[in-house]
Design a protein around this motif. Structure first.
Motif, short mmCIF file in Angstrom:
data_model
loop_
_atom_site.label_atom_id
_atom_site.label_comp_id
_atom_site.label_asym_id
_atom_site.label_seq_id
_atom_site.Cartn_x
_atom_site.Cartn_y
_atom_site.Cartn_z
N PHE A 52 0.53 -0.69 0.11
CA PHE A 52 -0.03 -0.55 0.40
C PHE A 52 1.15 1.18 0.02
O PHE A 52 1.63 1.45 0.69
CB PHE A 52 -0.77 0.18 1.10
N GLY A 53 0.18 2.45 -0.79
CA GLY A 53 1.22 3.43 -0.36
C GLY A 53 0.44 4.67 -0.53
O GLY A 53 -0.62 4.17 -0.70
N TRP A 54 0.74 5.65 -0.70
CA TRP A 54 0.29 6.76 -0.89
C TRP A 54 1.43 8.18 -2.05
O TRP A 54 2.53 7.60 -1.55
CB TRP A 54 -0.48 8.00 -0.18
N THR A 55 0.77 9.04 -2.75
CA THR A 55 1.61 9.95 -3.26
C THR A 55 1.24 10.99 -3.07
O THR A 55 -0.10 11.64 -3.19
CB THR A 55 1.70 9.99 -5.43
N ASP A 56 2.47 12.24 -2.94
CA ASP A 56 1.92 12.91 -2.32
C ASP A 56 2.02 13.89 -2.90
O ASP A 56 1.98 13.98 -3.96
CB ASP A 56 3.41 13.65 -1.30
N ARG A 57 1.88 15.60 -2.11
CA ARG A 57 1.59 16.69 -3.22
C ARG A 57 2.62 17.01 -4.28
O ARG A 57 2.42 17.61 -5.65
CB ARG A 57 1.32 17.64 -2.21
N VAL A 58 4.11 16.44 -3.84
CA VAL A 58 4.85 16.75 -5.05
C VAL A 58 5.64 15.37 -6.04
O VAL A 58 7.00 15.93 -6.20
CB VAL A 58 6.22 17.09 -4.16
N GLY A 59 4.57 14.85 -6.04
CA GLY A 59 4.65 13.26 -6.94
C GLY A 59 5.42 12.35 -5.69
O GLY A 59 5.90 11.62 -7.51
N THR A 60 5.78 12.06 -4.69
CA THR A 60 6.84 11.37 -4.69
C THR A 60 5.47 10.09 -3.46
O THR A 60 4.94 10.76 -3.25
CB THR A 60 7.70 11.10 -2.83
N ARG A 61 6.32 8.57 -4.31
CA ARG A 61 5.40 7.38 -3.92
C ARG A 61 5.78 6.97 -2.89
O ARG A 61 7.07 6.35 -2.78
CB ARG A 61 5.09 6.73 -5.41
N TRP A 62 4.98 7.33 -1.45
CA TRP A 62 5.44 6.40 -0.63
C TRP A 62 5.09 5.28 0.23
O TRP A 62 3.53 5.12 -0.36
CB TRP A 62 5.05 7.51 0.78
N LYS A 63 5.27 4.72 0.08
CA LYS A 63 4.67 2.74 -0.24
C LYS A 63 5.54 2.04 0.77
O LYS A 63 7.51 2.27 1.59
CB LYS A 63 4.54 2.51 -1.41
N ILE A 64 4.43 0.82 1.10
CA ILE A 64 5.97 -0.32 2.14
C ILE A 64 4.88 -1.33 0.86
O ILE A 64 4.30 -1.69 0.54
CB ILE A 64 4.79 -0.49 3.40
N SER A 65 6.66 -1.87 0.52
CA SER A 65 6.73 -2.69 -0.60
C SER A 65 6.69 -4.21 0.60
O SER A 65 6.76 -4.60 1.76
CB SER A 65 7.44 -2.97 -0.86
N ILE A 66 6.30 -5.36 -0.60
CA ILE A 66 6.49 -7.09 0.18
C ILE A 66 6.94 -7.59 1.19
O ILE A 66 7.00 -8.19 1.94
CB ILE A 66 5.63 -7.86 -1.23
#
Length: 374
Positions: A52-66
Protein backbone atom coordinates in the motif's frame (compact mmCIF):
# COMPACT_ATOMS: atom_id res chain seq x y z
CA UNK A 1 9.12 -22.62 19.69
CA UNK A 2 5.97 -22.79 17.55
CA UNK A 3 5.68 -20.92 14.27
CA UNK A 4 3.19 -18.46 15.78
CA UNK A 5 5.53 -17.68 18.69
CA UNK A 6 8.48 -17.37 16.31
CA UNK A 7 6.62 -14.80 14.22
CA UNK A 8 5.22 -12.91 17.23
CA UNK A 9 8.34 -12.83 19.42
CA UNK A 10 11.14 -12.73 16.83
CA UNK A 11 10.04 -11.83 13.31
CA UNK A 12 7.66 -8.97 14.12
CA UNK A 13 10.06 -7.13 16.53
CA UNK A 14 12.89 -7.55 14.00
CA UNK A 15 10.80 -6.19 11.12
CA UNK A 16 9.63 -3.22 13.21
CA UNK A 17 13.17 -2.32 14.33
CA UNK A 18 14.63 -2.81 10.84
CA UNK A 19 11.84 -0.78 9.21
CA UNK A 20 12.40 2.07 11.68
CA UNK A 21 16.14 2.15 10.96
CA UNK A 22 15.59 1.94 7.21
CA UNK A 23 13.05 4.78 7.42
CA UNK A 24 15.56 6.95 9.31
CA UNK A 25 18.30 6.13 6.79
CA UNK A 26 16.20 6.82 3.72
CA UNK A 27 14.65 9.92 5.29
CA UNK A 28 18.17 11.34 5.52
CA UNK A 29 18.65 10.81 1.77
CA UNK A 30 15.17 12.19 1.04
CA UNK A 31 15.47 15.40 3.08
CA UNK A 32 18.89 16.36 1.72
CA UNK A 33 17.83 15.51 -1.83
CA UNK A 34 14.71 17.69 -1.56
CA UNK A 35 16.78 20.46 0.06
CA UNK A 36 19.02 20.42 -3.02
CA UNK A 37 16.08 20.51 -5.43
CA UNK A 38 16.14 16.86 -6.48
CA UNK A 39 12.87 15.18 -7.40
CA UNK A 40 12.31 11.99 -5.37
CA UNK A 41 10.09 9.57 -7.27
CA UNK A 42 9.77 6.74 -4.71
CA UNK A 43 10.28 6.36 -0.96
CA UNK A 44 9.88 2.66 -0.19
CA UNK A 45 10.14 0.65 3.01
CA UNK A 46 10.84 -2.85 1.71
CA UNK A 47 11.41 -4.20 -1.78
CA UNK A 48 9.25 -5.89 -4.40
CA UNK A 49 5.55 -5.39 -5.04
CA UNK A 50 3.78 -2.53 -3.28
CA UNK A 51 1.40 -3.49 -0.45
CA UNK A 52 0.00 0.00 0.00
CA UNK A 53 1.08 3.59 -0.42
CA UNK A 54 0.18 7.13 -1.42
CA UNK A 55 1.53 9.92 -3.64
CA UNK A 56 2.20 13.30 -2.02
CA UNK A 57 1.69 16.74 -3.55
CA UNK A 58 5.22 16.89 -5.03
CA UNK A 59 4.85 13.54 -6.80
CA UNK A 60 6.78 11.23 -4.44
CA UNK A 61 5.26 7.77 -4.07
CA UNK A 62 5.51 6.69 -0.40
CA UNK A 63 4.94 2.96 -0.07
CA UNK A 64 5.31 -0.19 1.98
CA UNK A 65 6.55 -3.12 -0.11
CA UNK A 66 6.12 -6.84 0.34
CA UNK A 67 9.73 -7.83 1.23
CA UNK A 68 10.54 -6.06 4.53
CA UNK A 69 14.31 -6.38 4.29
CA UNK A 70 15.46 -2.83 3.65
CA UNK A 71 14.21 0.05 1.57
CA UNK A 72 15.24 2.79 -0.84
CA UNK A 73 14.55 6.22 -2.25
CA UNK A 74 14.57 6.48 -6.04
CA UNK A 75 15.69 9.86 -7.32
CA UNK A 76 14.84 11.30 -10.70
CA UNK A 77 17.59 10.02 -13.06
CA UNK A 78 18.11 6.78 -11.10
CA UNK A 79 17.86 3.51 -13.00
CA UNK A 80 17.18 1.34 -9.94
CA UNK A 81 17.01 1.39 -6.13
CA UNK A 82 20.84 1.23 -6.02
CA UNK A 83 20.90 4.75 -7.59
CA UNK A 84 22.69 3.61 -10.72
CA UNK A 85 22.26 6.41 -13.32
CA UNK A 86 19.69 5.79 -16.04
CA UNK A 87 21.79 6.82 -19.05
CA UNK A 88 18.92 6.44 -21.53
CA UNK A 89 16.65 8.75 -19.51
CA UNK A 90 19.48 11.23 -18.91
CA UNK A 91 20.15 11.62 -22.66
CA UNK A 92 16.47 12.39 -23.31
CA UNK A 93 16.03 14.98 -20.52
CA UNK A 94 14.86 18.49 -21.20
CA UNK A 95 16.48 21.47 -19.49
CA UNK A 96 13.55 21.59 -17.05
CA UNK A 97 14.06 17.91 -16.19
CA UNK A 98 17.76 18.47 -15.56
CA UNK A 99 16.93 21.04 -12.87
CA UNK A 100 15.43 18.28 -10.67
CA UNK A 101 17.74 15.45 -11.72
CA UNK A 102 20.24 14.04 -9.20
CA UNK A 103 22.68 13.29 -12.04
CA UNK A 104 22.87 16.98 -13.01
CA UNK A 105 23.50 18.34 -9.51
CA UNK A 106 27.03 19.37 -8.54
CA UNK A 107 29.32 16.64 -7.26
CA UNK A 108 29.22 18.14 -3.76
CA UNK A 109 25.42 18.12 -3.76
CA UNK A 110 25.48 14.43 -4.77
CA UNK A 111 28.02 13.72 -2.02
CA UNK A 112 25.70 15.37 0.50
CA UNK A 113 22.73 13.27 -0.67
CA UNK A 114 24.70 10.00 -0.45
CA UNK A 115 26.23 10.79 2.95
CA UNK A 116 22.91 11.85 4.46
CA UNK A 117 21.60 8.29 4.95
CA UNK A 118 24.49 6.99 7.10
CA UNK A 119 24.65 10.34 8.90
CA UNK A 120 20.96 10.05 9.78
CA UNK A 121 21.59 6.62 11.32
CA UNK A 122 24.44 8.01 13.39
CA UNK A 123 22.39 10.99 14.58
CA UNK A 124 19.52 8.64 15.48
CA UNK A 125 21.88 6.44 17.53
CA UNK A 126 23.26 9.51 19.32
CA UNK A 127 19.71 10.65 20.08
CA UNK A 128 18.72 7.24 21.49
CA UNK A 129 21.89 6.87 23.56
CA UNK A 130 21.73 10.43 24.90
CA UNK A 131 18.07 10.09 25.87
CA UNK A 132 18.76 6.80 27.64
CA UNK A 133 21.71 8.38 29.49
CA UNK A 134 19.40 11.11 30.81
CA UNK A 135 16.53 8.89 31.98
CA UNK A 136 18.08 5.45 32.54
CA UNK A 137 21.81 6.10 32.83
CA UNK A 138 24.92 5.36 30.80
CA UNK A 139 26.17 1.79 31.09
CA UNK A 140 29.71 1.76 32.45
CA UNK A 141 31.56 -1.59 32.43
CA UNK A 142 32.23 -2.83 35.95
CA UNK A 143 35.86 -3.42 36.94
CA UNK A 144 34.96 -6.46 39.04
CA UNK A 145 34.66 -9.94 37.54
CA UNK A 146 30.88 -10.12 37.77
CA UNK A 147 29.00 -11.72 34.88
CA UNK A 148 26.63 -9.33 33.13
CA UNK A 149 25.26 -11.56 30.38
CA UNK A 150 25.39 -15.24 29.42
CA UNK A 151 25.46 -15.96 25.69
CA UNK A 152 22.73 -18.40 24.58
CA UNK A 153 23.94 -21.99 24.04
CA UNK A 154 27.41 -21.05 25.30
CA UNK A 155 29.76 -23.10 27.50
CA UNK A 156 28.82 -20.83 30.42
CA UNK A 157 25.11 -21.53 29.97
CA UNK A 158 25.71 -25.27 29.75
CA UNK A 159 27.41 -25.45 33.17
CA UNK A 160 24.82 -23.26 34.91
CA UNK A 161 26.66 -19.96 35.31
CA UNK A 162 24.23 -17.09 35.88
CA UNK A 163 24.10 -13.34 35.39
CA UNK A 164 25.35 -11.65 38.56
CA UNK A 165 27.78 -14.44 39.45
CA UNK A 166 31.10 -13.08 40.76
CA UNK A 167 34.10 -15.14 39.61
CA UNK A 168 36.69 -15.08 42.40
CA UNK A 169 39.39 -17.15 40.74
CA UNK A 170 40.13 -19.64 37.93
CA UNK A 171 42.21 -22.71 38.68
CA UNK A 172 43.25 -21.01 41.91
CA UNK A 173 44.45 -17.87 40.10
CA UNK A 174 42.76 -14.74 41.46
CA UNK A 175 41.17 -12.61 38.73
CA UNK A 176 41.11 -8.96 39.72
CA UNK A 177 39.59 -7.62 36.50
CA UNK A 178 37.39 -8.95 33.71
CA UNK A 179 40.30 -8.52 31.27
CA UNK A 180 42.43 -10.87 33.38
CA UNK A 181 39.51 -13.30 33.53
CA UNK A 182 39.11 -13.31 29.74
CA UNK A 183 42.86 -13.81 29.23
CA UNK A 184 42.84 -17.03 31.28
CA UNK A 185 39.74 -18.30 29.48
CA UNK A 186 41.30 -17.60 26.06
CA UNK A 187 44.43 -19.52 27.08
CA UNK A 188 42.39 -22.67 27.79
CA UNK A 189 40.49 -23.63 24.61
CA UNK A 190 38.85 -27.02 25.06
CA UNK A 191 40.44 -27.53 28.50
CA UNK A 192 38.47 -27.85 31.73
CA UNK A 193 38.85 -24.95 34.16
CA UNK A 194 37.66 -24.64 37.76
CA UNK A 195 35.76 -21.46 38.52
CA UNK A 196 35.42 -20.33 42.13
CA UNK A 197 32.10 -18.45 42.03
CA UNK A 198 30.16 -16.37 44.53
CA UNK A 199 26.40 -16.25 43.94
CA UNK A 200 24.80 -13.85 46.42
CA UNK A 201 25.88 -15.25 49.83
CA UNK A 202 26.80 -18.69 48.49
CA UNK A 203 30.22 -19.76 47.23
CA UNK A 204 30.62 -22.71 44.85
CA UNK A 205 33.03 -24.38 42.46
CA UNK A 206 31.92 -24.79 38.83
CA UNK A 207 33.88 -26.72 36.24
CA UNK A 208 33.59 -25.48 32.65
CA UNK A 209 35.25 -26.12 29.29
CA UNK A 210 35.77 -22.98 27.15
CA UNK A 211 34.71 -23.48 23.55
CA UNK A 212 37.69 -23.66 21.17
CA UNK A 213 37.47 -20.88 18.58
CA UNK A 214 39.95 -20.96 15.71
CA UNK A 215 41.68 -17.65 15.00
CA UNK A 216 44.02 -17.82 12.03
CA UNK A 217 46.53 -20.56 12.90
CA UNK A 218 45.71 -21.02 16.59
CA UNK A 219 42.75 -21.51 18.93
CA UNK A 220 41.42 -19.41 21.80
CA UNK A 221 38.88 -20.28 24.45
CA UNK A 222 35.43 -18.69 24.73
CA UNK A 223 33.13 -19.16 27.71
CA UNK A 224 30.32 -16.92 26.45
CA UNK A 225 30.14 -14.29 29.20
CA UNK A 226 30.23 -10.49 29.18
CA UNK A 227 31.02 -8.10 32.05
CA UNK A 228 28.37 -6.48 34.20
CA UNK A 229 27.60 -2.77 34.03
CA UNK A 230 26.53 -0.06 36.41
CA UNK A 231 24.41 2.85 35.22
CA UNK A 232 25.33 6.52 35.64
CA UNK A 233 22.69 9.14 34.85
CA UNK A 234 23.89 12.14 32.84
CA UNK A 235 22.56 15.68 32.70
CA UNK A 236 20.81 16.91 29.54
CA UNK A 237 23.82 19.19 28.94
CA UNK A 238 26.36 16.32 28.86
CA UNK A 239 24.36 13.23 27.88
CA UNK A 240 24.66 13.70 24.13
CA UNK A 241 28.41 14.39 24.35
CA UNK A 242 28.82 11.04 26.08
CA UNK A 243 26.58 9.54 23.39
CA UNK A 244 28.84 10.88 20.62
CA UNK A 245 31.87 9.44 22.41
CA UNK A 246 30.26 5.99 22.75
CA UNK A 247 29.09 5.96 19.12
CA UNK A 248 32.66 6.76 18.02
CA UNK A 249 34.10 4.05 20.31
CA UNK A 250 31.65 1.42 19.09
CA UNK A 251 32.36 2.29 15.42
CA UNK A 252 36.13 2.11 15.97
CA UNK A 253 35.89 -1.27 17.72
CA UNK A 254 33.65 -2.63 14.96
CA UNK A 255 36.10 -1.52 12.26
CA UNK A 256 39.00 -3.03 14.21
CA UNK A 257 37.10 -6.30 14.57
CA UNK A 258 36.29 -6.42 10.85
CA UNK A 259 39.90 -5.59 10.02
CA UNK A 260 41.04 -8.56 12.12
CA UNK A 261 38.59 -10.77 10.19
CA UNK A 262 39.90 -9.54 6.83
CA UNK A 263 43.53 -10.28 7.69
CA UNK A 264 42.56 -13.62 9.21
CA UNK A 265 43.36 -12.86 12.85
CA UNK A 266 39.75 -13.47 13.86
CA UNK A 267 37.12 -15.93 12.74
CA UNK A 268 34.09 -14.83 10.72
CA UNK A 269 31.88 -16.85 13.10
CA UNK A 270 30.86 -13.60 14.78
CA UNK A 271 29.18 -12.25 11.63
CA UNK A 272 25.40 -12.36 11.92
CA UNK A 273 22.85 -12.01 9.16
CA UNK A 274 19.10 -11.36 9.24
CA UNK A 275 18.30 -14.66 10.99
CA UNK A 276 20.77 -14.10 13.79
CA UNK A 277 19.76 -10.47 14.27
CA UNK A 278 16.08 -11.44 14.26
CA UNK A 279 16.74 -14.05 16.94
CA UNK A 280 18.71 -11.54 19.04
CA UNK A 281 16.04 -8.87 18.59
CA UNK A 282 13.37 -11.30 19.79
CA UNK A 283 15.38 -12.24 22.88
CA UNK A 284 16.07 -8.59 23.76
CA UNK A 285 12.46 -7.51 23.09
CA UNK A 286 11.20 -10.15 25.53
CA UNK A 287 13.61 -8.89 28.16
CA UNK A 288 12.71 -5.17 28.29
CA UNK A 289 11.85 -2.14 26.18
CA UNK A 290 14.96 -0.31 27.41
CA UNK A 291 17.23 -3.12 26.19
CA UNK A 292 15.42 -3.07 22.85
CA UNK A 293 16.15 0.66 22.53
CA UNK A 294 19.84 -0.05 23.29
CA UNK A 295 19.91 -2.70 20.57
CA UNK A 296 18.14 -0.39 18.11
CA UNK A 297 20.81 2.27 18.68
CA UNK A 298 23.61 -0.26 18.13
CA UNK A 299 21.99 -1.58 14.95
CA UNK A 300 21.56 2.00 13.71
CA UNK A 301 25.32 2.54 14.11
CA UNK A 302 26.01 -0.70 12.26
CA UNK A 303 23.68 0.25 9.42
CA UNK A 304 25.30 3.67 9.06
CA UNK A 305 28.81 2.25 9.24
CA UNK A 306 28.25 -0.57 6.75
CA UNK A 307 26.73 1.84 4.25
CA UNK A 308 29.89 3.95 4.38
CA UNK A 309 32.05 1.08 3.16
CA UNK A 310 33.48 1.96 -0.31
CA UNK A 311 31.53 -0.79 -2.02
CA UNK A 312 29.47 0.05 -5.14
CA UNK A 313 25.74 -0.49 -4.43
CA UNK A 314 26.25 1.02 -0.97
CA UNK A 315 26.35 4.74 -0.16
CA UNK A 316 30.10 4.47 0.37
CA UNK A 317 30.51 3.25 -3.20
CA UNK A 318 28.68 6.29 -4.54
CA UNK A 319 30.80 8.53 -2.33
CA UNK A 320 33.96 6.87 -3.68
CA UNK A 321 32.94 7.59 -7.29
CA UNK A 322 31.90 11.16 -6.41
CA UNK A 323 35.18 11.95 -4.60
CA UNK A 324 37.14 10.59 -7.57
CA UNK A 325 35.05 12.84 -9.81
CA UNK A 326 35.73 15.83 -7.54
CA UNK A 327 39.49 15.18 -7.72
CA UNK A 328 39.66 14.40 -11.48
CA UNK A 329 37.20 17.06 -12.52
CA UNK A 330 35.13 14.56 -14.51
CA UNK A 331 32.89 11.61 -13.73
CA UNK A 332 34.08 8.02 -13.58
CA UNK A 333 33.32 6.30 -16.89
CA UNK A 334 30.07 4.39 -17.31
CA UNK A 335 31.96 1.11 -17.92
CA UNK A 336 33.95 1.46 -14.71
CA UNK A 337 30.81 2.23 -12.72
CA UNK A 338 29.01 -0.76 -14.25
CA UNK A 339 31.94 -3.03 -13.35
CA UNK A 340 31.96 -1.54 -9.87
CA UNK A 341 28.27 -2.29 -9.35
CA UNK A 342 28.82 -5.90 -10.41
CA UNK A 343 31.75 -6.30 -8.03
CA UNK A 344 29.79 -4.60 -5.26
CA UNK A 345 26.82 -6.90 -5.79
CA UNK A 346 29.11 -9.95 -5.62
CA UNK A 347 30.71 -8.74 -2.38
CA UNK A 348 27.34 -8.04 -0.77
CA UNK A 349 26.04 -11.47 -1.80
CA UNK A 350 29.19 -13.12 -0.40
CA UNK A 351 28.65 -11.34 2.91
CA UNK A 352 25.00 -12.44 2.95
CA UNK A 353 25.99 -16.08 2.30
CA UNK A 354 28.66 -16.10 5.06
CA UNK A 355 26.43 -14.41 7.64
CA UNK A 356 23.44 -16.61 6.79
CA UNK A 357 25.60 -19.74 7.07
CA UNK A 358 26.74 -18.54 10.50
CA UNK A 359 23.13 -17.92 11.53
CA UNK A 360 22.02 -21.39 10.43
CA UNK A 361 24.97 -22.95 12.28
CA UNK A 362 24.40 -20.97 15.48
CA UNK A 363 20.68 -21.76 15.45
CA UNK A 364 21.54 -25.45 14.86
CA UNK A 365 19.28 -25.66 11.81
CA UNK A 366 21.60 -28.20 10.15
CA UNK A 367 21.43 -30.52 13.21
CA UNK A 368 17.64 -30.19 13.20
CA UNK A 369 17.35 -31.47 9.62
CA UNK A 370 20.03 -34.09 10.26
CA UNK A 371 17.99 -35.48 13.16
CA UNK A 372 14.87 -35.57 11.01
CA UNK A 373 16.48 -37.72 8.30
CA UNK A 374 18.46 -40.00 10.63
Amino acid sequence: MSLINLVYYNIIPFILVLSLLVFVHELGHYLVARWNGVKVEVFSIGFGAELFGWTDRVGTRWKISIIPMGGYVKMFSDLNPASQPDQTLIQEMSEKDKEVSLFHKTVWQRIAVSAAGPLANYLFAIFLFGTLYIFMGQKIPSEETKIGHIMPKSAAEQVGLQEGDLILDINGITTGTFVELQKIIQENPGHEIDLHVQREEQKMMIRATPQAIKVRDHEIGRLGITPSYHEVKRSPLTAYFYAVEDVHTFSAKTLAHLGQMIVGNQSTDGLSGPLGIANLTGEVARKSLVDLIWLTALLSINLGLINLFPVPMLDGGHLLFYFIEAIRGKAVSEKVQEAGYRIGFSLVMLLVVISTWNDLSHLKVFEFFKNIFN
